[in-house]
Design an enzyme around this catalytic site. Structure first.
Site, mmCIF file in Angstrom:
data_model
loop_
_atom_site.group_PDB
_atom_site.id
_atom_site.type_symbol
_atom_site.label_atom_id
_atom_site.label_comp_id
_atom_site.label_asym_id
_atom_site.label_seq_id
_atom_site.Cartn_x
_atom_site.Cartn_y
_atom_site.Cartn_z
ATOM 1 N N HIS A 1 6.241 -8.072 1.964
ATOM 2 C CA HIS A 1 4.994 -7.375 1.623
ATOM 3 C C HIS A 1 4.391 -6.705 2.850
ATOM 4 O O HIS A 1 4.607 -7.153 3.985
ATOM 5 C CB HIS A 1 3.986 -8.292 0.914
ATOM 6 C CG HIS A 1 3.310 -9.327 1.761
ATOM 7 N ND1 HIS A 1 3.468 -10.682 1.572
ATOM 8 C CD2 HIS A 1 2.432 -9.226 2.793
ATOM 9 C CE1 HIS A 1 2.732 -11.357 2.427
ATOM 10 N NE2 HIS A 1 2.096 -10.492 3.195
ATOM 11 N N ASP B 1 -6.848 -5.106 4.227
ATOM 12 C CA ASP B 1 -7.038 -6.015 3.093
ATOM 13 C C ASP B 1 -8.096 -7.073 3.380
ATOM 14 O O ASP B 1 -8.553 -7.223 4.517
ATOM 15 C CB ASP B 1 -5.700 -6.673 2.704
ATOM 16 C CG ASP B 1 -4.899 -7.165 3.914
ATOM 17 O OD1 ASP B 1 -5.494 -7.298 5.002
ATOM 18 O OD2 ASP B 1 -3.700 -7.419 3.775
ATOM 19 N N GLU C 1 2.618 -7.107 -2.810
ATOM 20 C CA GLU C 1 3.722 -8.046 -3.054
ATOM 21 C C GLU C 1 4.874 -7.342 -3.772
ATOM 22 O O GLU C 1 4.686 -6.264 -4.346
ATOM 23 C CB GLU C 1 3.213 -9.210 -3.908
ATOM 24 C CG GLU C 1 2.122 -10.055 -3.247
ATOM 25 C CD GLU C 1 2.657 -10.962 -2.130
ATOM 26 O OE1 GLU C 1 3.804 -10.773 -1.674
ATOM 27 O OE2 GLU C 1 1.909 -11.863 -1.716
ATOM 28 N N ASP D 1 8.207 -12.143 2.519
ATOM 29 C CA ASP D 1 8.813 -11.619 1.288
ATOM 30 C C ASP D 1 8.843 -10.086 1.275
ATOM 31 O O ASP D 1 9.105 -9.479 0.240
ATOM 32 C CB ASP D 1 8.064 -12.148 0.051
ATOM 33 C CG ASP D 1 6.606 -11.677 -0.010
ATOM 34 O OD1 ASP D 1 6.135 -11.014 0.945
ATOM 35 O OD2 ASP D 1 5.929 -11.957 -1.015
HETATM 36 C C1 GLP Z 1 -0.791 -11.483 5.536
HETATM 37 C C2 GLP Z 1 -1.435 -10.117 5.693
HETATM 38 C C3 GLP Z 1 -0.426 -9.083 6.141
HETATM 39 C C4 GLP Z 1 0.381 -9.611 7.308
HETATM 40 C C5 GLP Z 1 1.132 -10.847 6.893
HETATM 41 C C6 GLP Z 1 1.991 -11.424 7.998
HETATM 42 O O1 GLP Z 1 -0.210 -11.689 4.299
HETATM 43 N N1 GLP Z 1 -2.069 -9.650 4.508
HETATM 44 O O2 GLP Z 1 -1.111 -7.890 6.502
HETATM 45 O O3 GLP Z 1 1.268 -8.619 7.760
HETATM 46 O O4 GLP Z 1 0.173 -11.824 6.516
HETATM 47 O O5 GLP Z 1 1.231 -12.228 8.832
HETATM 48 P P1 GLP Z 1 1.661 -12.708 10.277
HETATM 49 O O6 GLP Z 1 1.495 -11.525 11.157
HETATM 50 O O7 GLP Z 1 0.668 -13.797 10.615
HETATM 51 O O8 GLP Z 1 3.042 -13.194 10.181
#
Ligand code: GLP
Length: 240
Positions: free
Chosen positions: A136, A66, A141, A134
């Site tokens: 995702h 992404d 989402e 949440d």
């Molecule tokens: C973002 C990214 C996700 C990731 C999530 C969790 O929203 N788009 O790909 O898994 O954050 O992030 P973290 O690993 O910093 O908790």
């Protein structure tokens, strides 16, 4: 679906080794990469292994999940910048073989070309995922269609709040992102997901228990034939 309850250090080692073995067995394999704090430990171990001569990425192709809409590639919070700084600049990968969705878009027209590019490369051999609080995955989402391909996602308020820690203020967090869809992710041949810390406990509960439903995007992974979930004790704390 396999679940491994491990320390962060142990999971980083095990997942990094899986990446190294995948690349050594097939030097022009296709890797699916993620941003966020979850995969950082794995990326440092890959850099270490490269420096020790244990692996070369010179023919590897990568696709990231992404990218924020509206941040240029050289913005410190763009996912292209994150990947360059936390991995690509420190290994021998050819930059032209690394793909991050382009966030400089105004409509969804043509975004499916990202899925086509992945298909033409032969599909993703190994995909690493983090998970949002949440539930995702990538930026899919709650409510995202299980049939979704690469598209523009509106970020949930909870995601904007979570990700605001990386920005000077919450109003600087983009509200949209280009993300691979849930169907795009499910095409990967092998998937590993990292979830650590108490803030991920509800998401892990949704991932491992309850209904497979679009309300809990990560629950789709239970339909995949080859997924390993790496959790620490805190993230696993709501599973009875
Ligand atoms: C973002 C990214 C996700 C990731 C999530 C969790 O929203 N788009 O790909 O898994 O954050 O992030 P973290 O690993 O910093 O908790």
């Amino acid at each position: 679906m396999r679940v491994k309850i491990q320390t962060k250090e142990k999971m980083n080692e095990e997942i990094a080794q899986l990446f190294i073995d995948t690349v050594n067995e097939n030097p022009n394999c296709v890797l699916g990469l993620a941003t966020g704090s979850s995969p950082l430990g794995v990326y440092s171990k890959l850099i270490e292994a490269y420096n020790d001569g244990k692996v070369s990425f010179k023919d590897v192709r990568t696709f990231n999940l992404d990218e924020y809409v509206g941040l240029s590639e050289d913005h410190e919070q763009s996912y292209r910048y994150f990947m360059n700084h936390n991995l690509f600049d420190h290994i021998d990968i050819a930059k032209e073989n690394t793909h991050v969705p382009c966030g400089n878009v105004e409509s969804e027209e043509g975004l499916d070309s990202y899925d086509n590019l992945i298909d033409e490369a032969g599909g993703i051999d190994l995909q690493i995922l983090g998970i949002g609080s949440d539930g995702h995955i990538a930026f899919n989402e709650p409510g995202t269609s299980f049939d979704s391909l690469t598209h523009i996602a509106e970020l949930a308020q909870s995601t904007i709040n979570d990700n605001s820690r990386f920005f000077e203020s919450i109003d600087q967090v983009p509200t949209k992102a280009v993300t691979m869809g849930l169907a795009s992710i499910m095409k990967a041949k092998k998937i590993v997901l990292i979830a650590t810390g108490e803030s991920k406990a509800d998401a892990v509960k949704g991932l491992l228990m309850g209904l497979i439903t679009e309300k809990v995007p990560c629950s789709i992974l239970r339909k995949h034939p080859d997924v390993t979930i790496y959790v620490d004790r805190d993230a696993y704390s709501k599973i009875k």
